[in-house]
Design a protein around this motif. Structure first.
Motif, PDB file in Angstrom:
ATOM      1  N   THR A   1       0.824  -1.198   0.000  1.00 33.26           N
ATOM      2  CA  THR A   1       0.000   0.000   0.000  1.00 33.26           C
ATOM      3  C   THR A   1       0.865   1.257   0.000  1.00 33.26           C
ATOM      4  N   LEU A   2       0.241   2.389  -0.304  1.00 36.98           N
ATOM      5  CA  LEU A   2       0.947   3.667  -0.249  1.00 36.98           C
ATOM      6  C   LEU A   2       1.398   3.976   1.174  1.00 36.98           C
ATOM      7  N   ASP A   3       0.587   3.603   2.169  1.00 36.55           N
ATOM      8  CA  ASP A   3       0.982   3.805   3.567  1.00 36.55           C
ATOM      9  C   ASP A   3       2.236   2.998   3.887  1.00 36.55           C
ATOM     10  N   ALA A   4       2.321   1.780   3.346  1.00 35.59           N
ATOM     11  CA  ALA A   4       3.505   0.950   3.582  1.00 35.59           C
ATOM     12  C   ALA A   4       4.736   1.567   2.913  1.00 35.59           C
ATOM     13  N   LEU A   5       4.561   2.137   1.717  1.00 36.26           N
ATOM     14  CA  LEU A   5       5.676   2.809   1.062  1.00 36.26           C
ATOM     15  C   LEU A   5       6.156   4.000   1.885  1.00 36.26           C
ATOM     16  N   ALA A   6       5.199   4.783   2.391  1.00 37.99           N
ATOM     17  CA  ALA A   6       5.583   5.931   3.215  1.00 37.99           C
ATOM     18  C   ALA A   6       6.285   5.503   4.493  1.00 37.99           C
ATOM     19  N   ALA A   7       5.796   4.429   5.104  1.00 36.18           N
ATOM     20  CA  ALA A   7       6.434   3.925   6.327  1.00 36.18           C
ATOM     21  C   ALA A   7       7.854   3.443   6.024  1.00 36.18           C
ATOM     22  N   ALA A   8       8.025   2.763   4.901  1.00 38.03           N
ATOM     23  CA  ALA A   8       9.364   2.278   4.540  1.00 38.03           C
ATOM     24  C   ALA A   8      10.313   3.449   4.282  1.00 38.03           C
ATOM     25  N   ALA A   9       9.843   4.476   3.582  1.00 37.89           N
ATOM     26  CA  ALA A   9      10.678   5.638   3.319  1.00 37.89           C
ATOM     27  C   ALA A   9      11.077   6.347   4.610  1.00 37.89           C
ATOM     28  N   THR A  10      10.146   6.439   5.539  1.00 36.59           N
ATOM     29  CA  THR A  10      10.434   7.069   6.834  1.00 36.59           C
ATOM     30  C   THR A  10      11.489   6.282   7.594  1.00 36.59           C
ATOM     31  N   GLU A  11      11.367   4.974   7.606  1.00 38.33           N
ATOM     32  CA  GLU A  11      12.330   4.133   8.292  1.00 38.33           C
ATOM     33  C   GLU A  11      13.718   4.233   7.667  1.00 38.33           C
ATOM     34  N   LEU A  12      13.763   4.267   6.334  1.00 40.17           N
ATOM     35  CA  LEU A  12      15.043   4.386   5.653  1.00 40.17           C
ATOM     36  C   LEU A  12      15.726   5.721   5.961  1.00 40.17           C
ATOM     37  N   ALA A  13      14.902   6.753   6.171  1.00 41.12           N
ATOM     38  CA  ALA A  13      15.449   8.072   6.489  1.00 41.12           C
ATOM     39  C   ALA A  13      15.860   8.197   7.941  1.00 41.12           C
ATOM     40  N   GLY A  14      15.597   7.157   8.739  1.00 33.33           N
ATOM     41  CA  GLY A  14      15.988   7.168  10.144  1.00 33.33           C
ATOM     42  C   GLY A  14      14.948   7.688  11.084  1.00 33.33           C
ATOM     43  N   GLY A  15      13.717   7.908  10.596  1.00 33.86           N
ATOM     44  CA  GLY A  15      12.644   8.393  11.450  1.00 33.86           C
ATOM     45  C   GLY A  15      11.801   7.271  11.988  1.00 33.86           C
ATOM     46  N   ALA A  16      10.839   7.619  12.831  1.00 38.79           N
ATOM     47  CA  ALA A  16       9.929   6.624  13.401  1.00 38.79           C
ATOM     48  C   ALA A  16       8.931   6.222  12.332  1.00 38.79           C
ATOM     49  N   PRO A  17       8.592   4.931  12.244  1.00 39.55           N
ATOM     50  CA  PRO A  17       7.638   4.462  11.230  1.00 39.55           C
ATOM     51  C   PRO A  17       6.238   4.982  11.501  1.00 39.55           C
TER      52      PRO A  17
END
Length: 367
Positions: free
Chosen positions: A351-367
């Motif tokens: 899902t788009l939410d999963a993509l956003a969560a993955a991008a946030t995690e890769l950037a070092g932020g909280a999912p």
């Protein structure tokens, strides 16, 4: 004399009618209701996965309903997932098969051997060699119902499987097997596979998003014979005057390897999906999830990302924010994320939410 002519006419009418019935038998048999053997879902999946040893010749069509706005490097994938692909196939076994993609302008033959594939473009007179690699872009043979069905069933848990009756596919009894992915990140609502009752060969595959409606992918055999094709039909020898080319997959993997300045650090879990171990894959390419729920992450050089970013941002339902740009085409999601070390491409059946969560995690932020 009139009676004789009338009698003869009746006899010839009877003969003609009999011939008509004989000619119609194949279509009549194909229209007969299928018999449901009552095979349990787990047993039917095992039969499908064991069908790699079933030789066959066939004619299949795959229809994709995914409109993907992509850059030039992924044009082939976009066409594959948005158009109707017609294929003739000869399958002798794993690594010993041929698939001809038929188009209005000609044919392109894909021949597999122990080391990879040769793709022969009849019109261009070009032979492209693609070795077996750890990661590869999807091609037409991947959409054959036999191949696609086995792949989508291979990692489904028993709790995700159910039966839903039977149908006639390519004139054969086919038993319905459904997969409903359990992952929260999954964008695929269900996968329906019709499995040949006699051999276990998947004969038709449909992939649906959560919204239902028309399938995002619909691949089916129109004709199939469970016979071993001759080796000379499958084998390929490069014609003397042919142009020889290198497959695109190695080029894209090389680009992903040099895609970020400091290297892309990939975690063991991303968006709730575990990373898969893929022998030989570059460190900057990660694949997460299983079965019908997969997320691929790779570094992307600036030159390769510019055209793709523009295409994604121009899509009607694109989401553009501080994370980057992302779109959904049916159950397939694509995202270009802006990381501290460069651009990252995320794609898959999430899902788009999963993509956003993955991008946030890769950037070092909280999912």
């Amino acid at each position: 004399m009139r009676r004789r002519r009338t009698g003869a006419a009746r006899r010839w009418a009877a003969v003609g009618g009999g011939v008509a019935v004989l000619l119609a038998l194949p279509s009549l048999i194909g229209a007969l209701p299928a018999s449901d053997a009552g095979t349990p879902a787990a047993d039917l999946r095992r039969a499908a996965l064991a069908s790699t040893g079933v030789a066959f010749t066939g004619y299949a069509q795959a229809a994709g309903g995914l409109a993907l706005p992509v850059g030039e490097q992924l044009t082939g994938v976009a066409d594959l997932l948005s158009d109707r692909t017609t294929m003739r196939t000869w399958y002798r076994g794993v690594g010993d098969w041929r698939v001809d993609v038929v188009t209005p302008t000609g044919e392109t033959g894909v021949h597999a051997d122990a080391g990879g594939t040769w793709t022969w473009d009849y019109v261009a007179g070009a032979a492209t060699r693609t070795p077996d690699t750890a990661l590869a872009l999807p091609t037409a043979p991947d959409l054959l119902p036999s191949e696609l069905g086995r792949r989508l069933l291979s990692e489904a848990g028993d709790a995700e499987l159910s039966r839903f009756g039977a149908d006639r596919v390519a004139g054969r009894d086919a038993l319905g097997l459904r997969v409903v992915p359990a992952e929260e990140a999954a964008s695929v609502g269900r996968v329906d596979v019709w499995v040949d009752a006699a051999s276990g060969l998947p004969l038709r595959v449909q992939v649906f998003g959560h919204s239902g409606g028309e399938p995002a992918v619909d691949s089916s055999f129109l004709e199939v014979e469970l016979t071993t094709p001759p080796a000379e039909i499958v084998d390929f020898a490069v014609p003397p005057a042919a142009t020889i080319r290198e497959g695109q997959d190695p080029q894209l993997l090389q680009a992903a390897t040099r895609g970020t300045r400091g290297g892309l650090a990939l975690p063991a879990v991303l968006a709730g999906l575990e990373r898969r171990r893929i022998e030989g894959a570059p460190a900057t390419v990660g694949v997460y999830g299983r079965g019908a729920t997969l997320l691929t992450v790779s570094a992307l050089p600036g030159r390769a990302s510019a055209g793709l970013r523009s295409a994604l941002a121009g899509a009607p339902d694109a989401v553009v924010d501080e994370l980057g740009v992302r779109i959904a085409a049916g159950p397939l999601g694509l995202m270009l994320a802006d990381g501290p070390d460069g651009t990252v491409l995320l794609s898959g059946t999430v899902t788009l939410d999963a993509l956003a969560a993955a991008a946030t995690e890769l950037a070092g932020g909280a999912p």
